[in-house]
Design a protein around this motif. Structure first.
Motif, PDB file in Angstrom:
ATOM      1  N   TYR A   1      39.003  50.761  33.899  1.00  0.00           N
ATOM      2  CA  TYR A   1      39.536  49.376  34.498  1.00  0.00           C
ATOM      3  C   TYR A   1      39.603  49.640  36.107  1.00  0.00           C
ATOM      4  O   TYR A   1      39.989  50.571  36.494  1.00  0.00           O
ATOM      5  CB  TYR A   1      40.645  49.086  34.038  1.00  0.00           C
ATOM      6  CG  TYR A   1      40.769  49.008  32.547  1.00  0.00           C
ATOM      7  CD1 TYR A   1      40.992  47.472  32.110  1.00  0.00           C
ATOM      8  CD2 TYR A   1      41.063  49.744  31.438  1.00  0.00           C
ATOM      9  CE1 TYR A   1      40.980  47.227  30.837  1.00  0.00           C
ATOM     10  CE2 TYR A   1      40.964  49.560  30.280  1.00  0.00           C
ATOM     11  CZ  TYR A   1      41.058  48.531  29.829  1.00  0.00           C
ATOM     12  OH  TYR A   1      41.176  47.949  28.484  1.00  0.00           O
TER      13      TYR A   1
ATOM     14  N   PHE B   1      38.770  47.675  40.225  1.00  0.00           N
ATOM     15  CA  PHE B   1      38.588  46.286  40.958  1.00  0.00           C
ATOM     16  C   PHE B   1      37.488  46.377  42.018  1.00  0.00           C
ATOM     17  O   PHE B   1      37.403  47.550  42.637  1.00  0.00           O
ATOM     18  CB  PHE B   1      39.970  46.018  41.915  1.00  0.00           C
ATOM     19  CG  PHE B   1      41.171  45.469  40.936  1.00  0.00           C
ATOM     20  CD1 PHE B   1      41.105  44.093  40.872  1.00  0.00           C
ATOM     21  CD2 PHE B   1      41.905  46.404  40.077  1.00  0.00           C
ATOM     22  CE1 PHE B   1      42.008  43.507  39.884  1.00  0.00           C
ATOM     23  CE2 PHE B   1      43.084  45.758  39.603  1.00  0.00           C
ATOM     24  CZ  PHE B   1      43.021  44.434  39.363  1.00  0.00           C
TER      25      PHE B   1
ATOM     26  N   GLY C   1      38.537  42.663  44.926  1.00  0.00           N
ATOM     27  CA  GLY C   1      39.771  41.888  44.401  1.00  0.00           C
ATOM     28  C   GLY C   1      39.271  41.259  43.025  1.00  0.00           C
ATOM     29  O   GLY C   1      40.359  40.733  42.411  1.00  0.00           O
TER      30      GLY C   1
ATOM     31  N   ALA D   1      38.839  42.044  39.083  1.00  0.00           N
ATOM     32  CA  ALA D   1      39.174  42.952  37.844  1.00  0.00           C
ATOM     33  C   ALA D   1      37.971  42.999  37.061  1.00  0.00           C
ATOM     34  O   ALA D   1      37.368  41.977  36.796  1.00  0.00           O
ATOM     35  CB  ALA D   1      40.220  42.618  37.221  1.00  0.00           C
TER      36      ALA D   1
ATOM     37  N   LYS E   1      46.157  56.913  34.487  1.00  0.00           N
ATOM     38  CA  LYS E   1      46.172  55.742  35.380  1.00  0.00           C
ATOM     39  C   LYS E   1      46.101  56.395  36.871  1.00  0.00           C
ATOM     40  O   LYS E   1      46.746  57.319  37.240  1.00  0.00           O
ATOM     41  CB  LYS E   1      47.659  54.855  35.245  1.00  0.00           C
ATOM     42  CG  LYS E   1      47.334  53.823  34.381  1.00  0.00           C
ATOM     43  CD  LYS E   1      48.838  53.150  34.259  1.00  0.00           C
ATOM     44  CE  LYS E   1      49.041  52.340  33.050  1.00  0.00           C
ATOM     45  NZ  LYS E   1      50.413  52.080  32.772  1.00  0.00           N
TER      46      LYS E   1
ATOM     47  N   TYR F   1      48.207  53.586  42.925  1.00  0.00           N
ATOM     48  CA  TYR F   1      47.450  52.155  43.741  1.00  0.00           C
ATOM     49  C   TYR F   1      46.768  52.523  45.315  1.00  0.00           C
ATOM     50  O   TYR F   1      47.705  53.513  45.795  1.00  0.00           O
ATOM     51  CB  TYR F   1      48.674  51.113  43.769  1.00  0.00           C
ATOM     52  CG  TYR F   1      49.274  50.732  42.497  1.00  0.00           C
ATOM     53  CD1 TYR F   1      48.239  50.139  41.440  1.00  0.00           C
ATOM     54  CD2 TYR F   1      50.226  50.886  42.130  1.00  0.00           C
ATOM     55  CE1 TYR F   1      48.577  49.575  40.414  1.00  0.00           C
ATOM     56  CE2 TYR F   1      50.788  50.447  40.736  1.00  0.00           C
ATOM     57  CZ  TYR F   1      49.641  49.822  39.962  1.00  0.00           C
ATOM     58  OH  TYR F   1      50.212  49.511  38.453  1.00  0.00           O
TER      59      TYR F   1
ATOM     60  N   PRO G   1      53.487  47.642  34.347  1.00  0.00           N
ATOM     61  CA  PRO G   1      53.412  49.117  34.759  1.00  0.00           C
ATOM     62  C   PRO G   1      54.551  49.142  35.884  1.00  0.00           C
ATOM     63  O   PRO G   1      55.171  50.131  36.078  1.00  0.00           O
ATOM     64  CB  PRO G   1      52.027  49.195  35.319  1.00  0.00           C
ATOM     65  CG  PRO G   1      51.132  48.560  34.582  1.00  0.00           C
ATOM     66  CD  PRO G   1      52.096  47.178  34.422  1.00  0.00           C
ATOM     67  N   GLY G   2      54.519  48.225  36.903  1.00  0.00           N
ATOM     68  CA  GLY G   2      55.339  48.286  38.095  1.00  0.00           C
ATOM     69  C   GLY G   2      56.776  48.439  37.647  1.00  0.00           C
ATOM     70  O   GLY G   2      57.532  49.030  37.944  1.00  0.00           O
TER      71      GLY G   2
ATOM     72  N   PHE H   1      58.103  48.863  34.623  1.00  0.00           N
ATOM     73  CA  PHE H   1      58.476  49.745  33.790  1.00  0.00           C
ATOM     74  C   PHE H   1      58.723  51.055  34.603  1.00  0.00           C
ATOM     75  O   PHE H   1      59.797  51.844  34.378  1.00  0.00           O
ATOM     76  CB  PHE H   1      57.159  49.862  32.774  1.00  0.00           C
ATOM     77  CG  PHE H   1      57.987  50.744  31.594  1.00  0.00           C
ATOM     78  CD1 PHE H   1      58.187  50.054  30.524  1.00  0.00           C
ATOM     79  CD2 PHE H   1      57.533  52.054  31.332  1.00  0.00           C
ATOM     80  CE1 PHE H   1      58.877  51.008  29.502  1.00  0.00           C
ATOM     81  CE2 PHE H   1      58.087  52.818  30.443  1.00  0.00           C
ATOM     82  CZ  PHE H   1      58.658  52.250  29.455  1.00  0.00           C
TER      83      PHE H   1
ATOM     84  N   ARG I   1      44.115  44.497  29.797  1.00  0.00           N
ATOM     85  CA  ARG I   1      44.431  45.541  30.853  1.00  0.00           C
ATOM     86  C   ARG I   1      46.053  45.400  31.030  1.00  0.00           C
ATOM     87  O   ARG I   1      46.479  44.100  31.271  1.00  0.00           O
ATOM     88  CB  ARG I   1      43.596  45.196  31.955  1.00  0.00           C
ATOM     89  CG  ARG I   1      44.017  45.204  33.287  1.00  0.00           C
ATOM     90  CD  ARG I   1      42.618  44.721  34.197  1.00  0.00           C
ATOM     91  NE  ARG I   1      42.447  45.747  35.068  1.00  0.00           N
ATOM     92  CZ  ARG I   1      41.574  46.155  35.665  1.00  0.00           C
ATOM     93  NH1 ARG I   1      40.333  45.805  35.531  1.00  0.00           N
ATOM     94  NH2 ARG I   1      41.326  46.670  36.935  1.00  0.00           N
ATOM     95  N   ASP I   2      46.557  46.289  31.676  1.00  0.00           N
ATOM     96  CA  ASP I   2      48.045  46.298  32.051  1.00  0.00           C
ATOM     97  C   ASP I   2      47.935  46.149  33.675  1.00  0.00           C
ATOM     98  O   ASP I   2      47.342  46.841  34.339  1.00  0.00           O
ATOM     99  CB  ASP I   2      48.723  47.604  31.595  1.00  0.00           C
ATOM    100  CG  ASP I   2      48.781  47.776  30.361  1.00  0.00           C
ATOM    101  OD1 ASP I   2      48.389  47.018  29.614  1.00  0.00           O
ATOM    102  OD2 ASP I   2      48.997  48.990  29.940  1.00  0.00           O
ATOM    103  N   VAL I   3      48.562  45.007  34.348  1.00  0.00           N
ATOM    104  CA  VAL I   3      48.308  44.740  35.569  1.00  0.00           C
ATOM    105  C   VAL I   3      49.595  44.955  36.228  1.00  0.00           C
ATOM    106  O   VAL I   3      50.657  44.162  36.053  1.00  0.00           O
ATOM    107  CB  VAL I   3      47.803  43.522  35.793  1.00  0.00           C
ATOM    108  CG1 VAL I   3      47.411  43.189  37.462  1.00  0.00           C
ATOM    109  CG2 VAL I   3      46.408  43.135  35.112  1.00  0.00           C
ATOM    110  N   ALA I   4      49.769  45.956  37.225  1.00  0.00           N
ATOM    111  CA  ALA I   4      50.958  45.935  38.056  1.00  0.00           C
ATOM    112  C   ALA I   4      50.671  45.038  39.182  1.00  0.00           C
ATOM    113  O   ALA I   4      49.590  45.016  39.771  1.00  0.00           O
ATOM    114  CB  ALA I   4      51.104  47.550  38.523  1.00  0.00           C
TER     115      ALA I   4
ATOM    116  N   LYS J   1      45.677  38.589  40.658  1.00  0.00           N
ATOM    117  CA  LYS J   1      44.597  39.495  40.591  1.00  0.00           C
ATOM    118  C   LYS J   1      43.889  39.368  39.278  1.00  0.00           C
ATOM    119  O   LYS J   1      42.598  39.463  39.366  1.00  0.00           O
ATOM    120  CB  LYS J   1      45.136  40.727  40.609  1.00  0.00           C
ATOM    121  CG  LYS J   1      45.370  41.468  42.030  1.00  0.00           C
ATOM    122  CD  LYS J   1      45.367  42.642  42.076  1.00  0.00           C
ATOM    123  CE  LYS J   1      46.503  43.549  41.475  1.00  0.00           C
ATOM    124  NZ  LYS J   1      46.741  45.071  41.821  1.00  0.00           N
ATOM    125  N   ARG J   2      44.615  39.132  37.997  1.00  0.00           N
ATOM    126  CA  ARG J   2      43.937  39.329  36.804  1.00  0.00           C
ATOM    127  C   ARG J   2      44.296  38.085  35.999  1.00  0.00           C
ATOM    128  O   ARG J   2      43.334  37.449  35.849  1.00  0.00           O
ATOM    129  CB  ARG J   2      44.147  40.467  36.209  1.00  0.00           C
ATOM    130  CG  ARG J   2      43.967  40.973  34.991  1.00  0.00           C
ATOM    131  CD  ARG J   2      42.186  40.915  35.026  1.00  0.00           C
ATOM    132  NE  ARG J   2      41.587  40.763  33.642  1.00  0.00           N
ATOM    133  CZ  ARG J   2      41.213  39.791  33.004  1.00  0.00           C
ATOM    134  NH1 ARG J   2      41.276  38.635  33.621  1.00  0.00           N
ATOM    135  NH2 ARG J   2      40.576  39.720  31.915  1.00  0.00           N
TER     136      ARG J   2
END
Lengths: 735, 155
Positions: free
Chosen positions: A76, A78, A81, A83, A234, A237, B70-71, B73, B124-127, B146-147
């Motif tokens: 996954y 970007f 910007g 996804a 993961k 960021y 995510p963020g 959590f 997808r998991d999005v922060a 974003k998503r």
């Protein structure tokens, strides 16, 4: 109780379970399909560090790398910007395809777990799973009971095609049909927070190095872990120095500093997580594609079980004679109690009921087993229609009746009328109903009228009795009963061998072609039934209402229907059979007679018969596989009425018959079978002591003679024929 | 339409000078037309140092899925107390979630940021699908997500 649970749970949940099973089967192929679409990982020991290095070099703004249980790697990321998600080849770190979760799978999944109805649907699906589990478990218990214990659970099953499919498929699919719903219920309990759902959840580090950009290859925690254990990595960021790498593996989860590569926190997966994941694997097959396919195949049995189950219920329901609507026991002035074995007595009860209702009576009809005089508060008369089973035993719907009667301290106030049903050919004619009357009289129960009997379902007998009953009740009761015949099929004669003309015993072995069944006939159980030697062939002669029964000398597996018929001078049926030409047809049906059959073991068998009684015995010999089987056969003259002469010689040389003893009555050394039994007394007693089974077939006089001889032969050895009969080791088929 | 007092909704840590002065704020989150079932989204606030201060709303009823935000959590370790009493249904593709709050004046122009994390099953998991600094100037301006989120607006 178990049967009721199985039946009603099945009927109530049929549609629900059908949808769950079919959508489940469709989903079950997904793990295998996903596996087939996944690039194969060649480097068996590839580390997470290497994989992450390759992928991140292709996707600078990488956010997460995931590994599915199938081994599929997705990235996954970007770009500008936007996804993106791709399936990655681990060998190169490059994308092989865009990744999007299949809309078909999503649709199936939502149907499967909630019928698109959110939490309400989830509860309904869980209830469906519960019903399926109850059906599987109760079905398994019923199966064990039907087959006569767990040891026989895989024994061949008799019955209609629906019944055989129902049993065979449930035996094959049982494991899946228990695991699928049980795991579903477990998962639903997790979803609704009834069971714990924690996963590894280490505390986020309060302090990080603040540095960025460690080379992934230098991170020991990633270099040590093979990709096969990876679940997710993961990335921190972009431009957030406080963030970390989050690594999730089969073992647990942890955070890695993005500047130093040090593992800052780690937590192992707990036992609940492991249990939940195992249950999930069992249910979905994800991570075990072969199991997924196997489970799907087993669950595919569920629709067949539902359809055959509903057919079985429907056929059983339809075959039960429909009674007119009665009143509850407490409101009835007349109680009709039925003791029936095959169901035909219920038909008479229905006719009687209609007749009485037409005269304004309030009637309650039930089985004799459910006799409950305390409830009959308004009853003026109690009428019993009682058939007899075997040698005077209670028929199945009257089981336990005599015990209930014996337990009464005083007779009911309502007066009693008893009508027996039977066949005068048998010595125990209406023996059960006579027993009922004797016991009622002993109790001092007042009789409404003398006991009467109906021979061979005779409508005339029944009408005559109805007339007397009417007189006793002060009304004109006309009972015209139309008996329900079993569904008959046309049988075509293919061969006939005649014997015995010379000794005034004209006898023939008649062989008919096996009728062909269509699929619907087989499923609905209205086709030609499967049968074995020893079962009965009912033949309805022309210009007659009641069928004559003949013992079958063949089974379905032989591929033909065979009987032995002796011509009686005035016999309607036997004359018609004798006059039948090759290619001619008769109307016939099968009546199972499972009581008369060699036991399911390897113990020796002693077959004793005379005249046409050889029929079923010949069938047993023909079907025999390597078990010791002796034959005693009584005839008049070896040159004339030695039925199956050629075959018996062949069977002996093939080892299907270990010994053949022929007693001929019209030769110089005239002998009857009983003489031969006495001659072989020592050997026979020895065999019986070792567990041998005796099967006797023939006329009543011969059977009596054999019984007497066996008594003499066995008694000195402490063996009691009556006891052997009770054990099912001494069986008679007598006419 | 949800109407709650922000002081109740957020943890007590965010009691600010001048909290007695509150203004009514409408938060509008418009989802993209993504493929998939309803999205779980959570709205929460961080201070100028990026420290989590409290949650405004959790859209999504099953706590076992909260780890996919995510963020949020990471900041709360999935503490259900943080969203107790302020949860609702997940938000479907193309739908709009509108929330009404009485927010303390002191929350604006003081370095606070509003974050929205989002997640869709099997996606997808999005922060930080959206991050918006809470300033008077940003009020009424649509922010792109974003998503899964198309736009977010507060005013």
């Amino acid at each position: 109780m178990l049967r009721m649970l199985h039946k009603y749970a099945g009927l109530a949940s049929a549609v629900l379970v059908l949808v769950l099973a079919l959508s489940g089967v469709a989903l079950s192929v997904m793990p295998a399909w996903e596996k087939s679409q996944t690039p194969i990982m060649v480097e068996y020991n590839l580390s997470v560090a290497d994989l992450a290095t390759r992928v991140s070099s292709n996707f600078p703004e990488i956010e997460q790398i995931k590994r599915a249980p199938s081994g599929r790697i997705t990235a996954y990321y970007f770009t500008n910007g936007n996804a993106g998600a791709v399936v990655v080849d681990p060998a190169t770190g490059r994308a092989v395809a865009d990744y999007e979760f299949s809309p078909i799978v999503r649709w199936l999944k939502n149907l499967h777990r909630s019928f698109f109805l959110g939490d309400g649907g989830r509860i309904a699906a869980a209830a469906g799973a519960m019903a399926m589990l109850m059906l599987s478990v109760s079905g398994l218990l019923l199966l064990a009971r039907r087959m006569g214990g767990w040891r026989h659970i895989f024994a061949p099953v008799r019955g209609t095609l629906s019944m055989r499919l129902h049993v065979d498929i449930s035996r094959f699919a049982m494991v899946g049909l228990i695991i699928a719903p049980a795991t579903a219920i477990f998962m639903a309990m997790g979803t609704f927070d009834i069971l714990p759902q924690q996963t590894a959840n280490p505390p986020f580090p309060t302090e990080v190095s603040g540095k960025m950009g460690v080379a992934l290859a230098d991170v020991a925690a990633l270099a040590d872990i093979p990709v096969s254990q990876l679940r997710s990595l993961k990335f921190p960021y972009v431009d957030d120095p406080s963030d970390v790498y989050t690594l999730t593996t089969d073992q647990g989860e942890g955070f890695i500093d993005q500047g130093t590569g040090v593992m800052l926190a780690w937590e192992d997966a707990g036992s609940w997580q492991k249990i939940n994941e195992f249950i999930y694997l069992l249910h979905t097959g994800q991570g075990a594609w072969f199991w997924g396919l196997l489970l799907g195949l087993m669950v595919l049995g569920a629709p067949v079980l539902i359809v055959t189950g509903v057919i079985l219920w429907w056929v059983a329901r339809r075959s039960r004679p429909s009674l007119p609507k009665g009143v509850p026991a407490a409101h009835a002035d007349t109680i009709i109690l039925v003791g029936s074995e095959g169901g035909s007595t219920w038909g008479f009860a229905g006719t009687l009921m209609s007749g009485l209702i037409a005269h304004g009576h309030h009637v309650h009809t039930t089985s004799m087993s459910r006799f409950d005089p305390a409830k009959y508060t308004k009853a003026k008369q109690i009428i019993m229609l009682a058939a007899t089973y075997g040698d005077g035993e209670a028929p199945s719907s009257a089981k336990g009746f005599l015990d209930k009667l014996a337990a009464l301290k005083q007779p009911p106030c309502a007066r009693l009328a008893v009508l027996g049903f039977g066949d005068r050919q048998f010595p125990a004619y209406c023996a059960f109903s006579k027993q009922v009357v004797a016991q009622a009289e002993k109790l001092g129960w007042e009789l409404l009228m003398e006991q009467d009997t109906v021979n061979r379902q005779s409508a005339q007998d029944f009408a005559r009795w109805g007339y007397s009953l009417g007189k006793a009740l002060g009304l004109e009761l006309e009972l015209s009963h139309v008996p329900v015949q079993p569904r008959t099929h046309k049988l075509k004669l293919v061969s006939r061998r005649e014997y015995g003309q010379e000794v005034q015993a004209p006898t023939a072995i008649l062989r008919f072609a096996l009728p062909h069944n269509g699929l619907m006939d087989s499923l609905l159980g209205r086709g030609w039934k499967r049968f074995e030697a020893g079962d009965l062939l009912g033949i309805v002669p022309e210009r007659a209402e009641v069928a004559r029964l003949y013992s079958l000398a063949s089974g379905t597996r032989d591929g033909f229907v065979e009987i032995c018929v002796r011509k009686h001078p005035h016999g309607l049926c036997s004359s018609q059979l004798f006059d039948l030409e090759i290619g001619g047809e008769i109307e016939a049906f099968i009546r199972p007679n499972p009581e008369f059959r060699p036991g399911r073991n390897r113990k020796p068998v002693i077959l004793i018969g005379a005249g046409t009684g050889i029929g079923p015995l010949a069938g047993f010999a023909r079907a025999n596989q390597n078990r010791p089987m002796q034959l005693y056969f009584g005839i008049r003259h070896p040159e004339s009425d030695f039925l199956y002469d050629r075959e018996i010689r062949d069977w002996q040389s093939e080892g299907k018959l270990s010994a053949v003893n022929i007693a001929a009555s019209r030769i110089q050394q005239s002998a009857y079978v009983q003489d031969l039994l006495r001659r072989d007394a020592t050997g026979l007693a020895e065999l019986v002591k070792n567990g041998a089974q005796i099967l006797v077939c023939g006329g009543r006089d011969m059977a009596a003679g054999v019984a007497e001889a066996l008594q003499e032969v066995l008694a000195p050895h402490g063996l009691e024929p009556a006891l052997l009969k009770a054990e099912g080791r001494y069986l008679e088929d007598v006419y | 339409m949800k109407s709650l007092l922000f002081a109740l909704a957020l943890s007590t840590a965010i009691v600010l000078p001048g909290a007695a002065f509150a203004k009514s704020v409408t938060l509008t989150t418009e989802m993209k037309n993504y493929r998939g079932p309803g999205a779980y989204i959570v709205l929460y606030v961080t201070d100028s140092k990026g420290t989590y201060k409290g949650s405004l709303w959790m859209a999504g009823g099953k706590s076992k899925y909260y780890k996919h935000l995510p963020g949020w959590f990471r900041a709360t370790r999935g503490d259900l107390e943080q969203v107790s009493g302020i949860t609702g249904a997940s938000v479907g593709a193309g739908r709009t979630l509108t929330l009404n709050f009485d927010l303390a004046d002191g929350l604006f122009d003081a370095g606070y940021k509003l974050h929205i994390d989002s997640a869709v099953e099997d996606g997808r998991d999005v922060a930080n699908d959206v991050v918006v600094p809470l300033t008077s100037a940003n009020a009424g301006k649509p922010f792109r997500g974003k998503r899964y989120i198309n736009t977010f607006t507060f005013k």
